[in-house]
Write a protein that holds these residues in place. Structure first.
Motif, PDB file in Angstrom:
ATOM      1  N   ASN A  88       0.861  -1.188   0.000  1.00 37.13           N
ATOM      2  CA  ASN A  88       0.000   0.000   0.000  1.00 37.13           C
ATOM      3  C   ASN A  88       0.893   1.232   0.000  1.00 37.13           C
ATOM      4  O   ASN A  88       1.297   1.729   1.045  1.00 37.13           O
ATOM      5  CB  ASN A  88      -0.916  -0.014   1.225  1.00 37.13           C
ATOM      6  CG  ASN A  88      -2.006  -1.058   1.120  1.00 37.13           C
ATOM      7  OD1 ASN A  88      -2.711  -1.133   0.116  1.00 37.13           O
ATOM      8  ND2 ASN A  88      -2.165  -1.873   2.159  1.00 37.13           N
ATOM      9  N   LEU A 114      -5.728   6.712   3.035  1.00 32.93           N
ATOM     10  CA  LEU A 114      -6.302   5.940   4.133  1.00 32.93           C
ATOM     11  C   LEU A 114      -7.450   5.039   3.692  1.00 32.93           C
ATOM     12  O   LEU A 114      -7.416   3.819   3.907  1.00 32.93           O
ATOM     13  CB  LEU A 114      -6.771   6.887   5.242  1.00 32.93           C
ATOM     14  CG  LEU A 114      -7.267   6.247   6.529  1.00 32.93           C
ATOM     15  CD1 LEU A 114      -6.212   5.323   7.124  1.00 32.93           C
ATOM     16  CD2 LEU A 114      -7.656   7.330   7.533  1.00 32.93           C
ATOM     17  N   ARG A 115      -8.472   5.622   3.052  1.00 34.91           N
ATOM     18  CA  ARG A 115      -9.623   4.800   2.662  1.00 34.91           C
ATOM     19  C   ARG A 115      -9.246   3.742   1.634  1.00 34.91           C
ATOM     20  O   ARG A 115      -9.663   2.579   1.746  1.00 34.91           O
ATOM     21  CB  ARG A 115     -10.734   5.693   2.108  1.00 34.91           C
ATOM     22  CG  ARG A 115     -12.046   4.940   1.861  1.00 34.91           C
ATOM     23  CD  ARG A 115     -13.124   5.867   1.345  1.00 34.91           C
ATOM     24  NE  ARG A 115     -12.825   6.326  -0.018  1.00 34.91           N
ATOM     25  CZ  ARG A 115     -13.584   7.179  -0.700  1.00 34.91           C
ATOM     26  NH1 ARG A 115     -14.655   7.707  -0.108  1.00 34.91           N
ATOM     27  NH2 ARG A 115     -13.265   7.538  -1.929  1.00 34.91           N
ATOM     28  N   TYR A 118      -7.264   0.842   3.090  1.00 30.95           N
ATOM     29  CA  TYR A 118      -8.126   0.106   4.014  1.00 30.95           C
ATOM     30  C   TYR A 118      -9.005  -0.888   3.253  1.00 30.95           C
ATOM     31  O   TYR A 118      -9.031  -2.094   3.563  1.00 30.95           O
ATOM     32  CB  TYR A 118      -8.993   1.091   4.807  1.00 30.95           C
ATOM     33  CG  TYR A 118      -9.762   0.449   5.939  1.00 30.95           C
ATOM     34  CD1 TYR A 118      -9.307   0.545   7.253  1.00 30.95           C
ATOM     35  CD2 TYR A 118     -10.938  -0.262   5.709  1.00 30.95           C
ATOM     36  CE1 TYR A 118      -9.999  -0.046   8.300  1.00 30.95           C
ATOM     37  CE2 TYR A 118     -11.631  -0.862   6.742  1.00 30.95           C
ATOM     38  CZ  TYR A 118     -11.157  -0.754   8.041  1.00 30.95           C
ATOM     39  OH  TYR A 118     -11.840  -1.351   9.059  1.00 30.95           O
ATOM     40  N   THR A 121      -7.023  -3.572   1.118  1.00 31.81           N
ATOM     41  CA  THR A 121      -6.558  -4.642   1.998  1.00 31.81           C
ATOM     42  C   THR A 121      -7.711  -5.558   2.394  1.00 31.81           C
ATOM     43  O   THR A 121      -7.574  -6.787   2.405  1.00 31.81           O
ATOM     44  CB  THR A 121      -5.893  -4.047   3.255  1.00 31.81           C
ATOM     45  OG1 THR A 121      -4.762  -3.272   2.855  1.00 31.81           O
ATOM     46  CG2 THR A 121      -5.446  -5.132   4.215  1.00 31.81           C
ATOM     47  N   ASN A 138       2.738  -1.652   4.356  1.00 33.60           N
ATOM     48  CA  ASN A 138       2.176  -0.299   4.284  1.00 33.60           C
ATOM     49  C   ASN A 138       3.300   0.722   4.279  1.00 33.60           C
ATOM     50  O   ASN A 138       4.254   0.605   5.050  1.00 33.60           O
ATOM     51  CB  ASN A 138       1.258  -0.039   5.481  1.00 33.60           C
ATOM     52  CG  ASN A 138       0.071  -0.976   5.511  1.00 33.60           C
ATOM     53  OD1 ASN A 138      -0.515  -1.286   4.474  1.00 33.60           O
ATOM     54  ND2 ASN A 138      -0.297  -1.449   6.698  1.00 33.60           N
ATOM     55  N   MET A 161      -2.105   4.917   9.242  1.00 32.85           N
ATOM     56  CA  MET A 161      -1.620   3.698   8.594  1.00 32.85           C
ATOM     57  C   MET A 161      -0.729   2.883   9.525  1.00 32.85           C
ATOM     58  O   MET A 161      -0.755   1.642   9.490  1.00 32.85           O
ATOM     59  CB  MET A 161      -0.866   4.043   7.309  1.00 32.85           C
ATOM     60  CG  MET A 161      -1.756   4.426   6.139  1.00 32.85           C
ATOM     61  SD  MET A 161      -3.037   3.177   5.771  1.00 32.85           S
ATOM     62  CE  MET A 161      -2.016   1.779   5.313  1.00 32.85           C
ATOM     63  N   LEU A 164      -3.115   1.105  11.766  1.00 30.42           N
ATOM     64  CA  LEU A 164      -3.735  -0.011  11.047  1.00 30.42           C
ATOM     65  C   LEU A 164      -2.761  -1.171  10.881  1.00 30.42           C
ATOM     66  O   LEU A 164      -3.171  -2.334  10.919  1.00 30.42           O
ATOM     67  CB  LEU A 164      -4.230   0.454   9.682  1.00 30.42           C
ATOM     68  CG  LEU A 164      -5.497   1.305   9.670  1.00 30.42           C
ATOM     69  CD1 LEU A 164      -5.808   1.777   8.252  1.00 30.42           C
ATOM     70  CD2 LEU A 164      -6.691   0.515  10.231  1.00 30.42           C
ATOM     71  N   TRP A 168      -4.062  -4.667  11.936  1.00 31.34           N
ATOM     72  CA  TRP A 168      -4.163  -5.738  10.942  1.00 31.34           C
ATOM     73  C   TRP A 168      -3.241  -6.902  11.295  1.00 31.34           C
ATOM     74  O   TRP A 168      -3.586  -8.059  11.054  1.00 31.34           O
ATOM     75  CB  TRP A 168      -3.825  -5.193   9.555  1.00 31.34           C
ATOM     76  CG  TRP A 168      -4.905  -4.339   8.973  1.00 31.34           C
ATOM     77  CD1 TRP A 168      -6.205  -4.276   9.364  1.00 31.34           C
ATOM     78  CD2 TRP A 168      -4.773  -3.401   7.896  1.00 31.34           C
ATOM     79  NE1 TRP A 168      -6.898  -3.361   8.590  1.00 31.34           N
ATOM     80  CE2 TRP A 168      -6.044  -2.819   7.688  1.00 31.34           C
ATOM     81  CE3 TRP A 168      -3.700  -3.004   7.096  1.00 31.34           C
ATOM     82  CZ2 TRP A 168      -6.270  -1.860   6.697  1.00 31.34           C
ATOM     83  CZ3 TRP A 168      -3.910  -2.042   6.107  1.00 31.34           C
ATOM     84  CH2 TRP A 168      -5.184  -1.488   5.910  1.00 31.34           C
TER      85      TRP A 168
END
Length: 252
Positions: A88, A114-115, A118, A121, A138, A161, A164, A168
């Motif tokens: 990403n 960000l969106r 997200y 993924t 990321n 991120m 996340l 994740w």
């Protein structure tokens, strides 16, 4: 180019891979044997990246995608198919003091930085989880932990991120999917050099490089090497980690 062992037989999807760090990562992962899916909005740059890889004996294909559009994002995930490595990387960098930040720039940064990662993924990970293997990388930024005036929106998305990445990792790693992040320092990409020139004017590149312990900006390939490390099995015991590739900027 004869594919080497690390990523032979694996497919890597890298967002924003028509320029900068993403392109460098695409070239390097292809050298390591991966079939690379190059993505971006610029078809000409995408095709050029693919051509560079294939001329060197690697394997790549280009999928155009507008990461601000969720329908385009879903189409990208579907067209990509089974992915072993997801990077990403795509991001935009609005440069403005918070008091004058316009809503369009704010929304674009949230959408791309960000969106998009997200939900991409969320679309790619289920197949990884079913296979019990995969690596998600990321791309963050030193600005996630080092204050830089004028980068408030970008900083916020990159800090998110990193959060996340840890979440994740907690969700995916028990099933064998590793999630890590790279936090680059100042890197000589077209986008960064443009932003530096706007913010600091002539000599800005040197000023930014001097803030690091090595006294210089990174080349995109140097950041790509860290991405490759996290993508392959040499980093098999790393998950939930954020690797600072910033020449000591955040350490000193």
């Amino acid at each position: 180019m004869t594919p080497s062992i690390p990523l032979t037989g694996r497919t890597a999807l890298i967002t924003g891979s028509t320029a900068g760090i993403g392109r460098a990562a695409a070239l390097l992962l292809a050298e390591a044997g991966a079939e690379v899916i190059v993505t971006g909005r610029d078809i000409s740059r995408g095709n050029d990246t693919v051509a560079t890889i294939t001329r060197a004996g690697g394997r790549a294909r280009f999928l155009a995608a507008d990461l601000t559009d969720l329908a385009s994002l879903r189409a990208l995930a579907e067209a990509a198919g089974a992915v072993d490595v997801l990077v990403n990387n795509a991001a935009v960098q609005p440069l403005s003091p918070a008091v004058s930040q316009d809503i369009d720039g704010f929304d674009a940064a949230i959408a791309v930085n960000l969106r998009a990662p997200y939900f991409l993924t969320a679309a790619i990970a289920p197949a990884m989880l079913a296979r019990g293997s995969g690596s998600i990388v990321n791309i963050s930024s030193m600005t996630a932990t080092t204050a830089m005036a004028g980068f408030s929106v970008y900083t916020a998305t990159k800090a998110a991120m990193e959060a996340l990445t840890r979440t994740w990792a907690a969700e995916f790693s028990p099933s064998g999917v590793r999630v890590n992040a790279v936090s680059p320092g100042p890197t000589r990409t077209e986008a960064v050099l443009t932003a530096v020139a706007e913010a600091l004017g002539a000599g800005g590149e040197a000023q930014l490089g001097e803030l690091t312990l090595l006294g210089r900006m990174a080349e995109p390939r140097e950041i790509a090497e860290v991405i490759l490390f996290l993508a392959e099995d040499r980093s098999s015991y790393l998950t939930g980690a954020v690797l600072a590739a910033d020449a000591g900027r955040t350490a000193a």
